[in-house]
Design an enzyme around this catalytic site. Structure first.
Site, PDB file in Angstrom:
ATOM      1  N   SER A  63       0.907  -1.262   0.124  1.00 27.67           N
ATOM      2  CA  SER A  63       0.004   0.118  -0.101  1.00 27.67           C
ATOM      3  C   SER A  63       0.776   1.167   0.066  1.00 27.67           C
ATOM      4  O   SER A  63       1.989   1.315   0.536  1.00 27.67           O
ATOM      5  CB  SER A  63      -0.870  -0.040   1.237  1.00 27.67           C
ATOM      6  OG  SER A  63      -1.618  -1.245   1.254  1.00 27.67           O
TER       7      SER A  63
HETATM    8  N1  SAH Z   1      -0.668  -4.833   3.715  1.00 30.88           N
HETATM    9  C1  SAH Z   1      -0.221  -5.161   2.592  1.00 30.88           C
HETATM   10  C2  SAH Z   1      -0.960  -4.695   1.609  1.00 30.88           C
HETATM   11  C3  SAH Z   1      -1.249  -5.952   0.674  1.00 30.88           C
HETATM   12  S1  SAH Z   1      -2.410  -6.049  -0.629  1.00 30.88           S
HETATM   13  C4  SAH Z   1       1.170  -4.667   2.469  1.00 30.88           C
HETATM   14  O1  SAH Z   1       1.440  -3.621   3.277  1.00 30.88           O
HETATM   15  O2  SAH Z   1       1.883  -4.992   1.664  1.00 30.88           O
HETATM   16  C5  SAH Z   1      -3.725  -7.090   0.056  1.00 30.88           C
HETATM   17  C6  SAH Z   1      -3.507  -8.444   0.467  1.00 30.88           C
HETATM   18  O3  SAH Z   1      -4.406  -9.161   0.526  1.00 30.88           O
HETATM   19  C7  SAH Z   1      -2.686  -9.398  -0.514  1.00 30.88           C
HETATM   20  O4  SAH Z   1      -1.485  -9.835  -0.411  1.00 30.88           O
HETATM   21  C8  SAH Z   1      -3.709 -10.437  -1.138  1.00 30.88           C
HETATM   22  O5  SAH Z   1      -3.140 -11.554  -1.478  1.00 30.88           O
HETATM   23  C9  SAH Z   1      -4.378 -10.475   0.311  1.00 30.88           C
HETATM   24  N2  SAH Z   1      -5.862 -11.216   0.405  1.00 30.88           N
HETATM   25  C10 SAH Z   1      -6.774 -10.863  -0.514  1.00 30.88           C
HETATM   26  N3  SAH Z   1      -7.800 -11.659   0.011  1.00 30.88           N
HETATM   27  C11 SAH Z   1      -7.462 -12.166   1.179  1.00 30.88           C
HETATM   28  C12 SAH Z   1      -7.932 -13.254   1.954  1.00 30.88           C
HETATM   29  N4  SAH Z   1      -9.461 -13.452   1.686  1.00 30.88           N
HETATM   30  N5  SAH Z   1      -7.607 -13.442   3.006  1.00 30.88           N
HETATM   31  C13 SAH Z   1      -6.323 -13.105   3.305  1.00 30.88           C
HETATM   32  N6  SAH Z   1      -5.685 -12.466   2.516  1.00 30.88           N
HETATM   33  C14 SAH Z   1      -6.106 -12.042   1.223  1.00 30.88           C
END
Ligand code: SAH
Length: 209
Positions: A63
């Site tokens: 993000s």
């Molecule tokens: N907080 C992270 C942002 C990652 S983007 C950072 O700082 O890098 C959002 C993430 O949510 C992705 O890695 C995606 O794989 C995960 N995601 C999506 N759906 C999900 C689910 N149902 N359960 C767990 N993770 C999920």
């Protein structure tokens, strides 16, 4: 040389966050202490301190620093709280949270992303993080209830299972909407149900069941 320029870029980023309304000094210092370049792939290292989201593996993103700071500030974390995070991704947001609370429970659906994030936590000596690969829509019932929950992928609606795992008086920060438009919601659980208000329009990758 790289270190010196990273440091000055980081200072510029922190100024930008302050100007954007991030006033919580704990949140700002947590960001200041973290080497964001460790959370991105080599090709993006030079952009680690730009205020933008960057691609990570599996079509996901780390993000934007402003959004990380904004959501963390909105979560109003206390040092003795345990926090549930859905969407570990690179682990950057997790590492920010871990500096502000007692323990972070974080869930990611991609095992490989989770493994990489966990090796970063070890390298950074962040020992108060428990991570698991599974569907975050279901939350973490074994550890519930939580006073604080943060979701870092966009849900189509406020996930019921997560509301159920929120303590009364607890706060959840969650982006809600579809690819056409999303907003960060602050959801507070009350005796009567929930109280939700919109904080900021955003664009997140979807939460996939
Ligand atoms: N907080 C992270 C942002 C990652 S983007 C950072 O700082 O890098 C959002 C993430 O949510 C992705 O890695 C995606 O794989 C995960 N995601 C999506 N759906 C999900 C689910 N149902 N359960 C767990 N993770 C999920």
């Amino acid at each position: 040389r790289q270190l010196v320029s990273d440091q000055s870029r980081k200072i510029r980023l922190l100024m930008e966050l302050r100007q954007g309304g991030i006033s919580d000094t704990q949140v700002l210092s947590a960001i200041e202490r973290l080497p964001r370049e460790m959370f991105v792939s080599d090709v993006f290292e030079g952009q680690a301190y730009e205020n933008s989201a960057l691609p990570i593996a599996h079509g996901q993103t780390i993000s934007q620093p402003f959004v990380v700071a904004f959501m963390t500030q909105a979560l109003e974390i206390g040092p003795r709280m345990k926090v549930l995070e859905i969407g570990t991704g690179s682990g950057y947001q997790t590492a920010v949270l871990a500096q502000l609370c007692r323990r972070v429970y974080t869930i990611e659906r991609y095992r490989s992303l989770l493994a990489e994030a966990e090796s970063r936590f070890v390298a950074l000596r962040l020992h108060n993080i428990t991570a698991i690969a599974r569907d975050g829509y279901q939350g973490w019932p074994e550890q519930a209830p939580f006073l604080r929950i943060m979701v870092t992928a966009a849900a189509e609606e406020i996930p019921d299972a997560l509301v159920a795992q929120l303590d009364v008086g607890g706060i959840m920060i969650v982006p809600v909407g579809d690819q056409g438009g999303q907003e960060i919601l602050r959801v507070e659980k009350t005796e009567k149900g929930i109280d939700a208000r919109s904080l900021l329009p955003v664009r997140f990758v979807p939460l996939v069941e």
